[in-house]
Design a protein around this motif. Structure first.
Motif, short mmCIF file in Angstrom:
data_model
loop_
_atom_site.label_atom_id
_atom_site.label_comp_id
_atom_site.label_asym_id
_atom_site.label_seq_id
_atom_site.Cartn_x
_atom_site.Cartn_y
_atom_site.Cartn_z
N ASN A 288 62.24 32.17 -5.53
CA ASN A 288 61.14 31.52 -4.81
C ASN A 288 61.43 31.10 -3.38
OD1 ASN A 288 62.74 29.19 -5.07
ND2 ASN A 288 61.67 28.52 -6.92
N ARG A 289 62.56 31.49 -2.80
CA ARG A 289 62.79 31.14 -1.41
C ARG A 289 61.83 31.91 -0.53
NH1 ARG A 289 62.88 28.25 2.97
NH2 ARG A 289 64.39 28.88 4.56
N GLY A 290 60.96 31.17 0.15
CA GLY A 290 59.93 31.79 0.97
C GLY A 290 60.51 32.66 2.08
N GLY A 291 59.89 33.81 2.30
CA GLY A 291 60.30 34.70 3.37
C GLY A 291 61.51 35.55 3.07
N VAL A 292 62.18 35.26 1.94
CA VAL A 292 63.35 36.05 1.54
C VAL A 292 63.13 36.65 0.16
CG1 VAL A 292 65.85 36.05 1.15
CG2 VAL A 292 64.86 34.53 2.88
N TYR A 293 62.79 35.81 -0.80
CA TYR A 293 62.60 36.24 -2.18
C TYR A 293 61.15 36.12 -2.65
CZ TYR A 293 67.72 36.03 -2.76
OH TYR A 293 69.06 36.22 -2.66
N ALA A 294 60.46 35.07 -2.27
CA ALA A 294 59.14 34.80 -2.86
C ALA A 294 58.13 35.86 -2.45
CB ALA A 294 58.66 33.41 -2.44
N SER A 315 56.35 37.05 -8.15
CA SER A 315 57.25 38.19 -8.00
C SER A 315 58.30 37.92 -6.93
CB SER A 315 56.45 39.44 -7.60
OG SER A 315 55.98 39.32 -6.25
N VAL A 316 59.25 38.85 -6.87
CA VAL A 316 60.24 38.87 -5.80
C VAL A 316 59.77 39.87 -4.75
CG1 VAL A 316 62.62 39.42 -5.17
CG2 VAL A 316 62.15 38.18 -7.29
N LEU A 317 59.80 39.46 -3.50
CA LEU A 317 59.26 40.25 -2.40
C LEU A 317 60.01 41.57 -2.24
CD1 LEU A 317 57.17 40.03 -0.07
CD2 LEU A 317 58.99 39.00 1.32
N VAL A 318 59.25 42.63 -1.98
CA VAL A 318 59.80 43.96 -1.75
C VAL A 318 59.39 44.44 -0.37
CG1 VAL A 318 59.83 46.38 -2.51
CG2 VAL A 318 59.82 44.54 -4.20
N ALA A 415 66.20 37.84 7.15
CA ALA A 415 65.49 38.63 6.15
C ALA A 415 64.64 39.72 6.78
CB ALA A 415 64.63 37.71 5.28
N SER A 416 64.15 39.50 7.98
CA SER A 416 63.29 40.50 8.61
C SER A 416 64.03 41.78 8.97
CB SER A 416 62.63 39.92 9.87
OG SER A 416 63.59 39.69 10.89
#
Length: 894
Positions: A288-294, A315-318, A415-416
């Motif tokens: 749930n870390r925003g911008g990395v996982y969330a 979900s986990v961001l892809v 993350a970007s």
């Protein structure tokens, strides 16, 4: 020649017994004034007291030597971990003036953005660069002294007097560790006096040491749940709370003096220090870390976008590395087992596709950044002083000082940048450079049987605060960032080094400030029983106008043994160039989640948006508040005390009252997207801001730039901000209290000497006027964040070659807003700790000592919310949270 044991013991005994009769230079311009005869209270801490301690860090030493002095451990406090803020008499660190040999010490480059409410936004000197072995004595003026020394001297003055012996020396080595078996530390120090002809000296001091980190953590609840669900990559503990690692801590001081004639002396002193600090940060949860996982809500079977109300799951961001958003990759990897474990089938699908990427591939157990940096500090002072025409005292000096912090962060990502991200970054740094020129004159005028000493002088001081840009990856907007002109198919990953974004090129640069001052200071001893003092100072600043401060004080001898004293003074503190111009982003824990908070100059583009947002009477709900301002804070203070000296017993009791108006501090947080929406609405930019929907800051910034309202480059690195703050003057306080000190010399055993010191401080702060940008939590932190009662009873005994010390330290109850959150209050109870040391001189000059700090292994109140981020104890304990420790020391003197 080695100093024999009896001579050493007698020297130490006399020094301790007659501390209040010692000649001082703080708070007076006269050369022969003793601490017992000053109109304001001055405490003297001897070299022996500073060096017979478990700790070599001067901040930790002073918190058990000066009752009104407080300094915390700062386990996870961004840059405040590198330079710990310290408080005297309950006020901000930059309300205390620090002098070395009577000359102003330069500030540290670090600004304490996370200061527990009391120190938020302060920029004070770094006293930890001063090795205790270099100090002859410390003089603590517990009184307002702005009219005598200038800006900052509101809470008082710390004047570190350097050793000036032309011969002799000391070499010491000390090692210790906590009872828990961690936190190992060692220190090697030396001091030597060297004659320079028959009329001068060069005194050199050096110290080198290292300190290992401690761990006082429990496993976080969310990390424990991940492990229980089968995520074996999560560390235990996932987040470390404890003192940081301090590596290669080197300190050097030199003090020089040479008589050019019987009436003229050339002098110089300076220092060099450096150290590396490495501490912990907050855990990034892999779900749930925003911008990395969330990620978005998705179909649990396919990972395609699906609203929650239609059965979508978290979900986990892809990321789509082809930069094509047409659906080449799943929008997210569905989280199973109650949102704890990524679906293994879709995770395998993402991992097998070279165009798809998720950070669970790189850090499947989440990650916890490590933040730290290098501190470098140096200074040089040179001057000439003496007496002209056998009557006019003079002192002409110049001092240059510089402090530089270079930050580092590792075990993190931008993350970007997707899989191409580095995991170590250089986010840049701060620097603070100061130059001071002083001319002080004095003339003693005989008046009848008394005298009047007239002092006058002038000062020019300039300072420069600098921001150094980080490496490009530390602030870069990569292809997976929010949509922008460069990457129109951006995908919502956060930019910059996660945890401490680097300073962008447009943020780098220098800001300058200067002060010009003149003063007159008069002390009159017209009769034996009465001393009067008065001072007036005019100071003109480059950016914040001019001011006049003044002081009146008097001491009346009721008898040979008892003295009554009191002062009234005004004071001021001007915003530093750093406070007025700093740009910074920190990661805070808020409402159960991590969020990025930025600090901007009040008059920057972002600061002006905030100013308009706060002051607007229509778009901001009709608040009709005053526009924030930044200028000097001003003080009115008075002291009243009584002092008695009855041979082997002395006692002082002093009351102080400090009213501080328009205090300089960081504002409470302001919603960044809401402020941008306000600007967009005001400028009629089509941005889709509604009561229920706010676009991301990146989207708003892009729209405002396209409309010509802002320059997008002014906001580089701020695309992920949730909130922001600025420096302003926003509240008033009244701080009052009592200082009690009693000293006694006893003779319980023939041939031995026992000395006892009881020191008690009571300090109470009340916020008397609350402004529009200070929260209720901050008010309570200011009023209750430090113990109101603090004190110690120190007993030392010398007997032949033996020397012993026993000290009881009392720390009153206090309040902590855990994670700066008012819904997580810690009402910590009072604690009593004990320290002990036993030394034996095995041969002339060589002493071996063993000691214990917090010998009964006391800990602060347990944190009732420890499962949230893993902190077993609150982080604001006034005596730390490491428990007991022991140490061994060998010291040779000649």
């Amino acid at each position: 020649m080695a100093q024999d044991s009896q001579t050493r013991i007698e020297t130490d005994a006399v020094a301790a017994e007659q501390a209040d009769r010692a000649i001082i230079v703080t708070g007076t311009r006269q050369a022969d004034r003793s601490a017992a005869d000053t109109v304001a209270p001055v405490d003297i801490v001897s070299s022996a007291e500073l060096n017979n301690q478990a700790d070599s860090d001067i901040g930790n030493v002073l918190r058990v030597s000066v009752p009104s002095f407080n300094v915390g451990t700062q386990p996870i406090s961004d840059a405040a971990t590198l330079v710990r803020p310290a408080n005297l008499r309950g006020l901000s660190p930059d309300n205390t003036l620090v002098l070395v040999n009577g000359k102003r010490q330069h500030r540290a480059a670090v600004i304490a953005f996370l200061g527990g409410g009391i120190s938020d936004g302060s920029q004070g000197p770094d006293i930890s660069v001063i090795p205790s072995i270099a100090i002859k004595q410390l003089e603590v003026l517990r009184d307002g002294a702005s009219s005598q020394y200038g800006s900052d001297a509101i809470a008082g003055v710390l004047n570190f007097i350097l050793k000036d012996s032309p011969d002799g020396g000391t070499v010491s080595a000390q090692w210790g560790e906590t009872y828990e078996g961690d936190g190992d530390k060692y220190t090697i120090a030396a001091n030597v006096g060297i004659p320079v002809t028959a009329a001068g000296f060069l005194n050199l001091s050096a110290e080198y040491g290292e300190s290992d980190a401690t761990v006082r953590s429990v496993q976080r609840d969310d990390a424990a749940a991940l492990i229980a669900a089968g995520n074996t990559a999560v560390a235990d503990p996932a987040q470390i709370w404890g003192q940081p690692n301090v590596n290669d801590d080197m300190k050097f001081f030199a003090n020089f003096g040479l008589e050019l004639s019987p009436a003229i002396e050339l002098y110089a002193f300076g220092n060099y220090a450096e150290r590396n600090v490495d501490g912990g940060f907050f855990f990034r949860n892999p779900t749930n870390r925003g911008g990395v996982y969330a990620g978005p809500f998705v179909d649990p079977a396919t990972g395609a976008p699906l609203a929650e109300e239609d059965g979508g799951v978290a979900s986990v961001l892809v990321g789509d590395l082809s930069l094509d958003t047409a659906g080449d990759c799943p929008a997210g990897i569905p989280l199973t087992q109650g949102g704890l474990i990524p679906d293994p089938t879709i995770l395998a699908q993402v991992s097998a596709d070279a165009n798809c990427f998720s950070f669970v591939e790189l850090f499947p157990g989440g990650f916890t950044p490590r933040f730290g940096g290098d501190i470098e500090d140096y200074s040089a002072a040179v001057g000439i002083r003496g007496q002209l025409f056998n009557a006019l005292d003079f002192d002409l000096s110049y001092r240059h000082g510089r402090n530089k912090s270079s930050f580092s962060i590792r075990n993190t990502v931008n993350a970007s940048l997707g899989p191409n991200t580095p995991t170590e970054f250089n986010p840049g740094g701060y620097s603070q450079t100061e130059n001071v020129v002083n001319l002080d004159l004095g003339y003693n005028l005989a008046v009848g049987e008394g005298s009047v000493y007239i002092a006058a002088g002038a000062e020019y001081r300039d300072e420069e605060f600098g921001i150094t840009a980080g490496d490009p990856a530390s602030f870069e907007l990569g292809p997976l960032a929010q949509p922008s002109a460069a990457y129109p198919t951006g995908q919502g990953f956060s930019t910059s080094s996660n945890g401490f974004p680097g300073f962008a090129t447009n943020s780098a640069g220098t800001s300058k400030e200067d002060n010009k001052a003149a003063y007159i200071d008069i002390e009159a001893d017209l009769i034996d029983a009465l001393t009067l003092q008065g001072a007036v100072r005019y100071e003109d600043t480059k950016s914040f106008g001019d001011t006049v401060t003044w002081k009146l004080g008097g001491l009346f001898k009721l008898s040979d043994a008892w003295r009554l004293r009191g002062t009234y003074s005004t004071g001021f503190h001007v915003p530093t160039a750093g406070q007025a111009n700093v740009i910074n982003v920190t990661t805070q824990f808020s409402n159960g989640e991590l969020q990025d908070e930025g600090t901007f100059p009040l008059f920057s583009p972002a600061g002006l948006i905030a100013s308009d947002y706060i002051a607007d009477t229509v778009a901001n709900g009709g608040l009709g508040l005053d526009r924030p301002t930044l200028g000097p804070e001003k003080a009115d203070s008075f002291t009243l005390g009584i002092a008695g000296d009855m041979g082997d017993f002395s006692v002082t009791l002093d009351y102080f009252n400090i009213k501080l108006k328009d205090r300089i501090s960081r504002s409470s947080t302001i919603d960044f997207p809401a402020a941008l929406c306000y600007l967009a609405d005001r400028e009629n930019v089509a941005n889709n801001c509604t009561a229920t929907f706010t676009p991301s800051p990146a989207e708003l910034l892009t729209q405002l730039d396209a409309a010509g309202v802002i320059d997008r480059n002014d906001f580089t690195g701020f695309e992920d901000l949730v909130a922001f703050t600025f420096f302003n003057n926003d509240f008033d306080t009244r701080t009052q209290g009592l200082d009690f000190v009693a000293n006694a010399r006893l003779y319980p055993i023939e041939g031995g000497t026992t000395r006892a010191t009881l020191a008690i401080n009571y300090t109470e702060t009340e916020v008397t006027d609350v402004g529009q940008t200070i929260s209720a939590t901050r008010v309570r932190q200011l009023e209750e964040g430090l113990p109101k009662w603090k004190g110690f009873l120190n007993i030392t005994h010398e007997q032949g070659r033996f020397r012993g010390l026993l000290r009881a330290n009392y720390f009153g109850s206090y309040y902590e807003a855990h994670l700066e959150d008012s819904t997580l209050p810690i009402d910590a109870s009072a604690e009593l700790t004990f320290d002990a040391e036993l030394g034996y001189e095995v041969i002339d000059g060589l002493e071996l000592a063993v000691g214990a700090q917090n010998m009964f292994d006391n800990y602060p109140t347990l944190n009732p919310y420890s499962g949230i981020v893993g902190a077993k104890y609150g982080e604001r304990s006034p005596f730390g949270f490491n428990g007991g420790s022991y140490y061994l020391r060998a010291r040779f003197q000649w």
